[in-house]
Design a protein around this motif. Sequence first.
Motif, mmCIF file in Angstrom:
data_model
loop_
_atom_site.group_PDB
_atom_site.id
_atom_site.type_symbol
_atom_site.label_atom_id
_atom_site.label_comp_id
_atom_site.label_asym_id
_atom_site.label_seq_id
_atom_site.Cartn_x
_atom_site.Cartn_y
_atom_site.Cartn_z
ATOM 1 N N SER A 21 -37.340 -19.111 53.685
ATOM 2 C CA SER A 21 -37.443 -18.052 52.675
ATOM 3 C C SER A 21 -38.376 -16.941 53.136
ATOM 4 N N LEU A 22 -39.471 -17.321 53.758
ATOM 5 C CA LEU A 22 -40.431 -16.335 54.248
ATOM 6 C C LEU A 22 -39.793 -15.434 55.303
ATOM 7 N N TYR A 23 -39.088 -16.051 56.255
ATOM 8 C CA TYR A 23 -38.416 -15.271 57.302
ATOM 9 C C TYR A 23 -37.443 -14.262 56.688
ATOM 10 N N LEU A 24 -36.644 -14.743 55.744
ATOM 11 C CA LEU A 24 -35.581 -13.900 55.183
ATOM 12 C C LEU A 24 -36.130 -12.838 54.237
ATOM 13 N N THR A 25 -37.181 -13.169 53.510
ATOM 14 C CA THR A 25 -37.802 -12.188 52.619
ATOM 15 C C THR A 25 -38.377 -11.028 53.425
ATOM 16 N N LYS A 26 -38.906 -11.341 54.596
ATOM 17 C CA LYS A 26 -39.431 -10.290 55.472
ATOM 18 C C LYS A 26 -38.327 -9.350 55.935
ATOM 19 N N GLU A 27 -37.085 -9.858 55.956
ATOM 20 C CA GLU A 27 -35.942 -9.037 56.348
ATOM 21 C C GLU A 27 -35.284 -8.377 55.130
ATOM 22 N N PHE A 28 -35.989 -8.449 53.989
ATOM 23 C CA PHE A 28 -35.576 -7.768 52.755
ATOM 24 C C PHE A 28 -34.341 -8.386 52.091
ATOM 25 N N TYR A 29 -34.180 -9.695 52.258
ATOM 26 C CA TYR A 29 -33.158 -10.409 51.501
ATOM 27 C C TYR A 29 -33.791 -10.959 50.222
ATOM 28 N N GLU A 30 -32.984 -11.086 49.186
ATOM 29 C CA GLU A 30 -33.413 -11.764 47.971
ATOM 30 C C GLU A 30 -33.049 -13.231 48.120
ATOM 31 N N VAL A 31 -34.028 -14.107 47.963
ATOM 32 C CA VAL A 31 -33.828 -15.518 48.278
ATOM 33 C C VAL A 31 -34.098 -16.401 47.061
ATOM 34 N N GLN A 32 -33.281 -17.445 46.915
ATOM 35 C CA GLN A 32 -33.537 -18.472 45.907
ATOM 36 C C GLN A 32 -33.387 -19.832 46.566
ATOM 37 N N ILE A 33 -34.276 -20.770 46.191
ATOM 38 C CA ILE A 33 -34.281 -22.111 46.783
ATOM 39 C C ILE A 33 -33.917 -23.150 45.725
ATOM 40 N N VAL A 34 -33.034 -24.077 46.105
ATOM 41 C CA VAL A 34 -32.766 -25.248 45.263
ATOM 42 C C VAL A 34 -32.857 -26.480 46.160
ATOM 43 N N GLU A 35 -33.087 -27.649 45.537
ATOM 44 C CA GLU A 35 -33.388 -28.848 46.325
ATOM 45 C C GLU A 35 -32.288 -29.900 46.336
ATOM 46 N N ASP A 36 -31.235 -29.722 45.562
ATOM 47 C CA ASP A 36 -30.153 -30.714 45.585
ATOM 48 C C ASP A 36 -28.805 -30.047 45.326
ATOM 49 N N GLY A 37 -27.739 -30.813 45.589
ATOM 50 C CA GLY A 37 -26.391 -30.271 45.504
ATOM 51 C C GLY A 37 -25.967 -29.856 44.112
ATOM 52 N N GLU A 38 -26.283 -30.688 43.118
ATOM 53 C CA GLU A 38 -25.892 -30.368 41.744
ATOM 54 C C GLU A 38 -26.517 -29.048 41.292
ATOM 55 N N GLN A 39 -27.788 -28.876 41.603
ATOM 56 C CA GLN A 39 -28.474 -27.638 41.238
ATOM 57 C C GLN A 39 -27.877 -26.449 41.997
ATOM 58 N N ALA A 40 -27.482 -26.680 43.239
ATOM 59 C CA ALA A 40 -26.885 -25.610 44.046
ATOM 60 C C ALA A 40 -25.626 -25.065 43.386
ATOM 61 N N LEU A 41 -24.783 -25.967 42.869
ATOM 62 C CA LEU A 41 -23.536 -25.530 42.245
ATOM 63 C C LEU A 41 -23.798 -24.777 40.942
ATOM 64 N N GLN A 42 -24.833 -25.195 40.215
ATOM 65 C CA GLN A 42 -25.190 -24.491 38.976
ATOM 66 C C GLN A 42 -25.719 -23.091 39.278
ATOM 67 N N VAL A 43 -26.630 -23.015 40.230
ATOM 68 C CA VAL A 43 -27.253 -21.738 40.572
ATOM 69 C C VAL A 43 -26.260 -20.798 41.241
ATOM 70 N N PRO A 59 -30.288 -35.192 48.576
ATOM 71 C CA PRO A 59 -30.242 -36.324 47.645
ATOM 72 C C PRO A 59 -29.056 -36.193 46.704
ATOM 73 N N GLY A 60 -28.407 -37.289 46.400
ATOM 74 C CA GLY A 60 -27.249 -37.228 45.505
ATOM 75 C C GLY A 60 -26.045 -36.661 46.232
ATOM 76 N N MET A 61 -25.556 -35.533 45.743
ATOM 77 C CA MET A 61 -24.418 -34.860 46.357
ATOM 78 C C MET A 61 -24.839 -34.258 47.697
ATOM 79 N N ASP A 62 -24.207 -34.690 48.800
ATOM 80 C CA ASP A 62 -24.632 -34.191 50.110
ATOM 81 C C ASP A 62 -24.024 -32.824 50.408
ATOM 82 N N GLY A 63 -24.442 -32.259 51.549
ATOM 83 C CA GLY A 63 -24.010 -30.914 51.904
ATOM 84 C C GLY A 63 -22.513 -30.788 52.093
#
Length: 231
Positions: A21-43, A59-63
């Motif tokens: 996130s730090l690398y990408l924010t420095k390149e002026f991207y808007e970044v959001q982080i999630v920690e699992d697959g279910e949350q990824a699909l919601q977000v 954890p749970g639903m894999d990549g």
Amino acid sequence: MATKQKILIVDDDSNIAELISLYLTKEFYEVQIVEDGEQALQVFDTFQPNLILLDLMLPGMDGYQVCREIRRRSNTPIIMLSAKGEVFDKVLGLELGADDYMIKPFDSKELVARVKAVLRRFNPSPSEATPIAKLVQYPDLIINQTNYSVIYRNERVDMPPKELELLYFLASSPNQVFTREQLLDHIWGYEYIGDTRTVDVHIKRLREKIKDHEAWRLATVWGIGYKFEVK
């Protein structure tokens, strides 16, 4: 001011995710982080990212499952991240629709470069547009690399950037045979040299979407490679 492109990071290792996130924010991207697959699909539906950095071991639903579900909904570019380096894992990721694959640990500059390259292919900026459209046309098939669209039998076919680039490259040189190594060099670049299964995976996916036509087809030249055969 131009709208920032959005990147969704899906990784349960908070240290790695924050570093990316730090690398990408420095390149002026808007970044959001999630920690699992279910949350990824919601977000995914609410954040609507331009690109997803997707770890395989979640954890749970894999990549793999997340990638499969995203591909049912969208053509958004996906770069898979994994500590696994086996060819099987890379091939499976590409078969499921990933656009690129990076093995941990990776260099931050390379990650940023890969992100920029995938985004540029998927959504080229107006400044990069050329006066002459990159377009080839055959009966029941129009491949336009300028706006990354494929029209097959009067219907638009969604496909990731690499699939479209491969199809366009072959169709631009009808009846010319290309080895897998040549296709890797032209479409994927030096970092994929030696991994010829990558080409086979993408040809397989193209054939599932674009069936043989009476006037043309994606042909295998046994022992050599592939060609776009025009009859």
